[in-house]
Design a protein around this motif. Sequence first.
Motif, PDB file in Angstrom:
ATOM      1  N   THR A 155       0.789  -1.238   0.000  1.00 26.04           N
ATOM      2  CA  THR A 155       0.000   0.000   0.000  1.00 26.04           C
ATOM      3  C   THR A 155       0.819   1.284   0.000  1.00 26.04           C
ATOM      4  N   GLY A 156       2.119   1.194   0.294  1.00 28.10           N
ATOM      5  CA  GLY A 156       2.920   2.420   0.391  1.00 28.10           C
ATOM      6  C   GLY A 156       3.458   2.878  -0.945  1.00 28.10           C
ATOM      7  N   VAL A 157       2.584   2.992  -1.920  1.00 25.16           N
ATOM      8  CA  VAL A 157       3.015   3.320  -3.283  1.00 25.16           C
ATOM      9  C   VAL A 157       3.382   4.792  -3.423  1.00 25.16           C
ATOM     10  N   LYS A 158       2.681   5.658  -2.715  1.00 32.72           N
ATOM     11  CA  LYS A 158       2.866   7.090  -2.920  1.00 32.72           C
ATOM     12  C   LYS A 158       3.665   7.775  -1.823  1.00 32.72           C
ATOM     13  N   GLN A 159       3.852   7.118  -0.678  1.00 38.39           N
ATOM     14  CA  GLN A 159       4.565   7.761   0.430  1.00 38.39           C
ATOM     15  C   GLN A 159       6.067   7.474   0.353  1.00 38.39           C
ATOM     16  N   VAL A 160       6.599   7.608  -0.819  1.00 39.96           N
ATOM     17  CA  VAL A 160       8.022   7.371  -1.080  1.00 39.96           C
ATOM     18  C   VAL A 160       8.570   8.539  -1.889  1.00 39.96           C
ATOM     19  N   ALA A 161       9.880   8.556  -2.035  1.00 34.36           N
ATOM     20  CA  ALA A 161      10.533   9.568  -2.873  1.00 34.36           C
ATOM     21  C   ALA A 161      11.822   8.987  -3.421  1.00 34.36           C
ATOM     22  N   PRO A 162      12.278   9.465  -4.573  1.00 31.52           N
ATOM     23  CA  PRO A 162      13.574   8.998  -5.071  1.00 31.52           C
ATOM     24  C   PRO A 162      14.702   9.447  -4.146  1.00 31.52           C
ATOM     25  N   VAL A 163      15.704   8.627  -3.986  1.00 32.00           N
ATOM     26  CA  VAL A 163      16.925   9.051  -3.307  1.00 32.00           C
ATOM     27  C   VAL A 163      17.522  10.212  -4.104  1.00 32.00           C
ATOM     28  N   PRO A 164      17.976  11.277  -3.441  1.00 35.93           N
ATOM     29  CA  PRO A 164      18.561  12.406  -4.179  1.00 35.93           C
ATOM     30  C   PRO A 164      19.634  11.950  -5.165  1.00 35.93           C
ATOM     31  N   GLY A 165      19.492  12.367  -6.398  1.00 33.97           N
ATOM     32  CA  GLY A 165      20.439  12.019  -7.448  1.00 33.97           C
ATOM     33  C   GLY A 165      20.081  10.786  -8.244  1.00 33.97           C
ATOM     34  N   ALA A 166      19.196   9.926  -7.691  1.00 39.72           N
ATOM     35  CA  ALA A 166      18.909   8.657  -8.356  1.00 39.72           C
ATOM     36  C   ALA A 166      18.151   8.840  -9.658  1.00 39.72           C
ATOM     37  N   LEU A 167      17.150   9.693  -9.655  1.00 38.73           N
ATOM     38  CA  LEU A 167      16.325   9.869 -10.852  1.00 38.73           C
ATOM     39  C   LEU A 167      17.150  10.354 -12.028  1.00 38.73           C
ATOM     40  N   ALA A 168      17.962  11.377 -11.809  1.00 36.49           N
ATOM     41  CA  ALA A 168      18.803  11.897 -12.885  1.00 36.49           C
ATOM     42  C   ALA A 168      19.804  10.847 -13.352  1.00 36.49           C
ATOM     43  N   ALA A 169      20.370  10.096 -12.404  1.00 39.67           N
ATOM     44  CA  ALA A 169      21.378   9.103 -12.769  1.00 39.67           C
ATOM     45  C   ALA A 169      20.781   7.972 -13.592  1.00 39.67           C
ATOM     46  N   LEU A 170      19.621   7.453 -13.185  1.00 35.66           N
ATOM     47  CA  LEU A 170      19.009   6.359 -13.938  1.00 35.66           C
ATOM     48  C   LEU A 170      18.602   6.820 -15.331  1.00 35.66           C
ATOM     49  N   THR A 171      18.148   8.061 -15.426  1.00 32.08           N
ATOM     50  CA  THR A 171      17.798   8.613 -16.738  1.00 32.08           C
ATOM     51  C   THR A 171      19.024   8.668 -17.645  1.00 32.08           C
ATOM     52  N   GLN A 172      20.148   9.101 -17.102  1.00 33.55           N
ATOM     53  CA  GLN A 172      21.375   9.188 -17.895  1.00 33.55           C
ATOM     54  C   GLN A 172      21.887   7.806 -18.289  1.00 33.55           C
ATOM     55  N   LEU A 173      21.808   6.850 -17.383  1.00 34.58           N
ATOM     56  CA  LEU A 173      22.259   5.490 -17.708  1.00 34.58           C
ATOM     57  C   LEU A 173      21.445   4.913 -18.861  1.00 34.58           C
ATOM     58  N   ARG A 174      20.139   5.064 -18.784  1.00 31.82           N
ATOM     59  CA  ARG A 174      19.290   4.539 -19.862  1.00 31.82           C
ATOM     60  C   ARG A 174      19.586   5.241 -21.183  1.00 31.82           C
ATOM     61  N   ALA A 175      19.880   6.538 -21.114  1.00 34.69           N
ATOM     62  CA  ALA A 175      20.208   7.270 -22.341  1.00 34.69           C
ATOM     63  C   ALA A 175      21.507   6.767 -22.962  1.00 34.69           C
ATOM     64  N   MET A 176      22.384   6.183 -22.144  1.00 35.19           N
ATOM     65  CA  MET A 176      23.637   5.618 -22.638  1.00 35.19           C
ATOM     66  C   MET A 176      23.465   4.181 -23.134  1.00 35.19           C
ATOM     67  N   GLY A 177      22.242   3.666 -23.085  1.00 29.15           N
ATOM     68  CA  GLY A 177      21.991   2.311 -23.530  1.00 29.15           C
ATOM     69  C   GLY A 177      22.231   1.255 -22.470  1.00 29.15           C
ATOM     70  N   VAL A 178      22.325   1.673 -21.210  1.00 26.23           N
ATOM     71  CA  VAL A 178      22.544   0.749 -20.104  1.00 26.23           C
ATOM     72  C   VAL A 178      21.180   0.375 -19.506  1.00 26.23           C
ATOM     73  N   THR A 179      20.880  -0.902 -19.438  1.00 27.13           N
ATOM     74  CA  THR A 179      19.626  -1.355 -18.841  1.00 27.13           C
ATOM     75  C   THR A 179      19.708  -1.245 -17.327  1.00 27.13           C
ATOM     76  N   VAL A 180      18.730  -0.599 -16.725  1.00 26.94           N
ATOM     77  CA  VAL A 180      18.667  -0.446 -15.270  1.00 26.94           C
ATOM     78  C   VAL A 180      17.853  -1.610 -14.702  1.00 26.94           C
ATOM     79  N   ILE A 181      18.461  -2.342 -13.765  1.00 26.95           N
ATOM     80  CA  ILE A 181      17.830  -3.509 -13.161  1.00 26.95           C
ATOM     81  C   ILE A 181      17.812  -3.335 -11.644  1.00 26.95           C
ATOM     82  N   PHE A 182      16.681  -3.683 -11.035  1.00 26.83           N
ATOM     83  CA  PHE A 182      16.523  -3.587  -9.590  1.00 26.83           C
ATOM     84  C   PHE A 182      16.573  -4.986  -8.987  1.00 26.83           C
ATOM     85  N   ASN A 183      17.383  -5.142  -7.933  1.00 29.85           N
ATOM     86  CA  ASN A 183      17.528  -6.411  -7.223  1.00 29.85           C
ATOM     87  C   ASN A 183      17.275  -6.147  -5.745  1.00 29.85           C
TER      88      ASN A 183
END
Length: 311
Positions: A155-183
């Motif tokens: 249920t805690g779908v909305k009471q979260v936030a990205p870690v500072p810097g994570a959103l920009a970094a994942l966006t840049q990685l994907r733009a470089m053709g790197v697949t982002v995987i969560f473990n």
Amino acid sequence: MNALPLSCERRSPGSRVLRVVSWAPAFAGALALQGCVSVSAPTSIASSPSIAAPVTVDGVPAGMQYLYASGEAAAVSIQSWNALVGYVRAQRTPNSVVLAQGASLAVPTWTTCGTKPKAAVFDVDETVLLNLGFEYDASSGQAWSDPRWQEWERTGVKQVAPVPGALAALTQLRAMGVTVIFNTNRSAANAAQTEATIEAAGLGPARHGETLFLAGDDAMGSKKDGRRATIAAKYCVVAMGGDQLGDFSDLFNAGQTPAARRATVQSPAIAAKWGAGWFVLPNPVYGTALKGNRDEVFPPAVRWVPTGGAR
């Protein structure tokens, strides 16, 4: 909760062993987030030095104040993400950062890349995602329970936030053709909700079995090496990020004392990986870092007491 040592093994969302000794109940509840499996008194209470209650302001544990509210923690996180992106961008010939089967921390060897596409693998909780809602509840002194955590995953779908810097970094990685995987050690039973949580924070896409791997995906429980091997069989993993050493190898949690574990991360073979494929995010709130009694944290050689009775 009484003042006896609390022995906890965090199983979800991460494989994280905690020992909280004689701490205030509110802080112990906040720290022991995922998976208290037993509470037991020590063989000798006298042999387990007490640890002073942590400083709090307005009832909020100091670790939570730092991680979830301070500019300093945000700066450290952004610094880590900037370094990770810079490292990946600078790699001309990709090299895997996943330990090969049978490797040791003393003599690390790595999985092969060949022509496999590049990927970067990240833990979720307190690595790319801040669990603000759950921590708010925990800060009030609520005792941890698996049903409460499972409800949070669902249920805690909305009471979260990205870690500072994570959103920009994942966006840049994907733009470089790197697949982002969560473990992550969130439960496979809550895969759909975890996908929705990651995507609601803007960090997706996350697809279970493709770019999202969860506890229950194999028979290894909260250990992540099996899932890492599955990922590395398909991808050249060029970078990994996490807030616990187990996010890089389960070998770090193979029964080492705090001192031995600290020495291991400083050994030449392993020290070379920090900032060069392995990237750690700050987390003073819970996890495998938070263990060691007073004698272990402060060995005899570093002890000091003032003279003349001053305190």
